[in-house]
Design an enzyme around this catalytic site. Structure first.
Site, PDB file in Angstrom:
ATOM      1  N   ARG A   1       0.835  -1.215   0.000  1.00 20.27           N
ATOM      2  CA  ARG A   1       0.000   0.000   0.000  1.00 20.27           C
ATOM      3  C   ARG A   1       0.864   1.257   0.000  1.00 20.27           C
ATOM      4  NH1 ARG A   1      -2.143   1.917   4.443  1.00 20.27           N
ATOM      5  NH2 ARG A   1      -2.742  -0.063   5.384  1.00 20.27           N
TER       6      ARG A   1
ATOM      7  N   TYR B   1     -14.815  16.106 -16.873  1.00 20.85           N
ATOM      8  CA  TYR B   1     -15.285  14.724 -16.875  1.00 20.85           C
ATOM      9  C   TYR B   1     -16.391  14.542 -15.822  1.00 20.85           C
ATOM     10  CZ  TYR B   1     -14.961   9.664 -16.010  1.00 20.85           C
ATOM     11  OH  TYR B   1     -15.235   8.345 -15.827  1.00 20.85           O
TER      12      TYR B   1
ATOM     13  N   ASP C   1      -5.722  18.198 -16.192  1.00 23.44           N
ATOM     14  CA  ASP C   1      -5.999  16.791 -16.483  1.00 23.44           C
ATOM     15  C   ASP C   1      -5.599  16.566 -17.936  1.00 23.44           C
ATOM     16  OD1 ASP C   1      -7.174  14.369 -17.251  1.00 23.44           O
ATOM     17  OD2 ASP C   1      -8.788  14.548 -15.784  1.00 23.44           O
TER      18      ASP C   1
ATOM     19  N   LYS D   1      -6.117   5.223 -20.006  1.00 24.94           N
ATOM     20  CA  LYS D   1      -6.421   5.611 -21.384  1.00 24.94           C
ATOM     21  C   LYS D   1      -5.181   5.486 -22.276  1.00 24.94           C
ATOM     22  CE  LYS D   1     -10.563   6.438 -19.780  1.00 24.94           C
ATOM     23  NZ  LYS D   1     -10.476   6.743 -18.393  1.00 24.94           N
TER      24      LYS D   1
HETATM   25  C1  LIG Z   1     -10.524  13.370 -18.472  1.00 28.25           C
HETATM   26  C2  LIG Z   1     -10.628  12.219 -17.526  1.00 28.25           C
HETATM   27  N1  LIG Z   1     -10.088  12.308 -16.308  1.00 28.25           N
HETATM   28  C3  LIG Z   1     -10.173  11.303 -15.411  1.00 28.25           C
HETATM   29  C4  LIG Z   1     -10.833  10.137 -15.728  1.00 28.25           C
HETATM   30  C5  LIG Z   1     -10.966   9.047 -14.683  1.00 28.25           C
HETATM   31  O1  LIG Z   1     -10.132   7.990 -14.963  1.00 28.25           O
HETATM   32  P1  LIG Z   1     -10.401   6.471 -14.480  1.00 28.25           P
HETATM   33  O2  LIG Z   1     -11.550   5.978 -15.265  1.00 28.25           O
HETATM   34  O3  LIG Z   1      -9.101   5.810 -14.756  1.00 28.25           O
HETATM   35  O4  LIG Z   1     -10.710   6.553 -13.030  1.00 28.25           O
HETATM   36  C6  LIG Z   1     -11.397   9.984 -16.988  1.00 28.25           C
HETATM   37  C7  LIG Z   1     -12.101   8.733 -17.349  1.00 28.25           C
HETATM   38  O5  LIG Z   1     -12.698   8.637 -18.396  1.00 28.25           O
HETATM   39  C8  LIG Z   1     -11.301  11.059 -17.916  1.00 28.25           C
HETATM   40  O6  LIG Z   1     -11.861  10.986 -19.140  1.00 28.25           O
END
Ligand SMILES: Cc1ncc(COP(=O)(O)O)c(C=O)c1O
Length: 393
Positions: free
Chosen positions: A58, A110, A182, A207
């Site tokens: 962890r 998001y 982000d 992604k």
């Molecule tokens: C722009 C963006 N940030 C964060 C996330 C969250 O990522 P995760 O699905 O790996 O938790 C996503 C998920 O689609 C996203 O599109």
């Protein structure tokens, strides 16, 4: 076995290019076996007094450290901390705030980031205020505001709004706040938020970093030691750590990020251009199309337009979903950034957690479709869309 350092003729250490760094960093802990690729350290705990200073997974694991080295190299960052998912990475950053703190955010973010702020952190007194950073008036309204953190995505999910990172960083710093970008939609290969003035670059490594839709992960990168300490603390104290297996898979994916991104960009640009110019759709959005409202900013701060194209087909939600179900190569699914093409209907999927009136106010209509363009043959992808939507190819 560590990496050998290479020096130029003048004796200074040479920084490898992106593709080289992706392949040659994050290869520690290969022991004396000569294994070219480090193994997966599937262990929850470590014997006291080991040379790596590990104690319990962890709070650290060789696979975390390897991925952290790779991500720091790919983001031009001094530090990177890995998490179980993008949402865990978001949680780690927001957990550093206190009750009464104000976060200034771009209004198109998001859906699950919105949900975290709205349904979780609001309960602890963290306030979030949303602004449209593509609107000139926002800049004047925010001058001199006190804030604890600025939060943007660029390009945004799903509208692909491109935000001038350098300019928001100056504004945030004038307000005494760090800027978090982000970087999930752009990817580390195409955009370097820290080089553009941001303080934190966050990615859902699920992604483009991983690229194969077979693992979940998140990362926060920075050049600031105090942020790094806070992120390492959040990783262990909040239990936001990833699994060693997922880190290993994401490390493997990162090694091919450069060539994957080149193909994603080429395919997406071709597809967007085709739908706009040859099929004649009026509302195709792609950052590297000259018709994109922030095209000039996109080409300045990104190396390519990435792999996401959004189209408003002007149909109601039911008809839109029906057509999407007819696609053969674009699977109707959450997520993006994998080698295989995916399609998403944000209003009923990724952004369903945002109330409808708010969604419509920020341009997420019922007919908006988000294509994550994969690396398949572009002709097949074009034909697939033409067939499902009844266009003559
Ligand atoms: C722009 C963006 N940030 C964060 C996330 C969250 O990522 P995760 O699905 O790996 O938790 C996503 C998920 O689609 C996203 O599109």
């Amino acid at each position: 076995m560590g990496q050998k350092k290479h020096h130029s003729q003048s004796g200074t250490e040479e920084k490898p290019g992106f593709d080289t760094a992706a392949i040659h960093t994050g290869l520690e802990y290969r022991d004396e076996t000569g294994s070219v690729i480090p193994p997966v350290y599937m262990t929850s705990t470590f014997a006291y007094g080991n040379p790596g200073g590990f104690d319990y997974t962890r709070s650290g694991n060789p696979n975390f450290r390897n991925l952290q080295s790779t991500m720091a190299a790919l983001e031009n960052a001094r530090f990177a901390t890995v998490f179980a998912s993008g949402v865990s990475a978001i949680t780690a950053v927001v957990s550093t705030l206190s009750s009464g703190d104000v976060v200034i955010a771009e209004e198109n973010i998001y859906g699950c980031t919105f949900r975290l702020f709205d349904r979780v952190f609001a309960k602890f007194g963290v306030r979030i205020e949303y602004f449209d950073f593509s609107n000139g008036e926002t800049w004047d309204r925010l001058k001199g505001r006190e804030a604890a953190l600025f939060w943007i995505e660029s390009p945004t999910n799903p509208n692909l709004k491109v935000i001038d990172i350098h300019r928001v960083a100056s504004l945030a710093h004038d307000c005494g706040a760090p800027l978090l970008v982000d970087n999930t939609f752009a990817s580390s290969f195409l955009q370097k938020p820290l080089d553009l003035g941001a303080d934190l670059s966050l990615l859902s490594t699920t992604k483009y970093t991983n690229g194969h839709s077979d693992a979940l992960g998140g990362v926060v990168c920075s050049n600031d030691e105090s942020w790094q300490e806070k992120m390492i603390f959040a990783q262990k104290a909040l239990g936001l750590q990833p699994s060693p297996m997922d880190c290993w898979l994401i490390s493997r994916g990162a090694r091919t990020e450069a060539i994957r991104m080149e193909r994603h960009c080429a395919n997406a640009l071709q597809l967007a251009g085709y739908l706009e110019s040859e099929i004649g759709l009026p509302s195709v959005r792609y950052p590297f199309l000259p018709s994109h409202p922030q095209h000039e900013i996109a080409v300045r701060q990104m190396k390519g337009g990435s792999g996401i194209v959004t189209v408003d087909f002007g149909m109601d939600a039911e008809e839109t979903r029906k057509r999407l179900m007819d696609l053969q190569y674009f699977t109707l699914a959450e997520s993006l950034g994998g080698i295989e093409s995916l399609v998403c209907h944000p209003a009923t999927m990724t952004h369903a957690s945002i109330p409808r009136d708010r969604r419509l106010a920020v341009g997420i209509t019922d007919s908006l479709v988000r294509f994550s363009v994969g690396i398949e043959c572009i002709g097949d992808l074009k034909n697939d869309i033409c067939r499902a939507f009844g266009f003559r190819s």
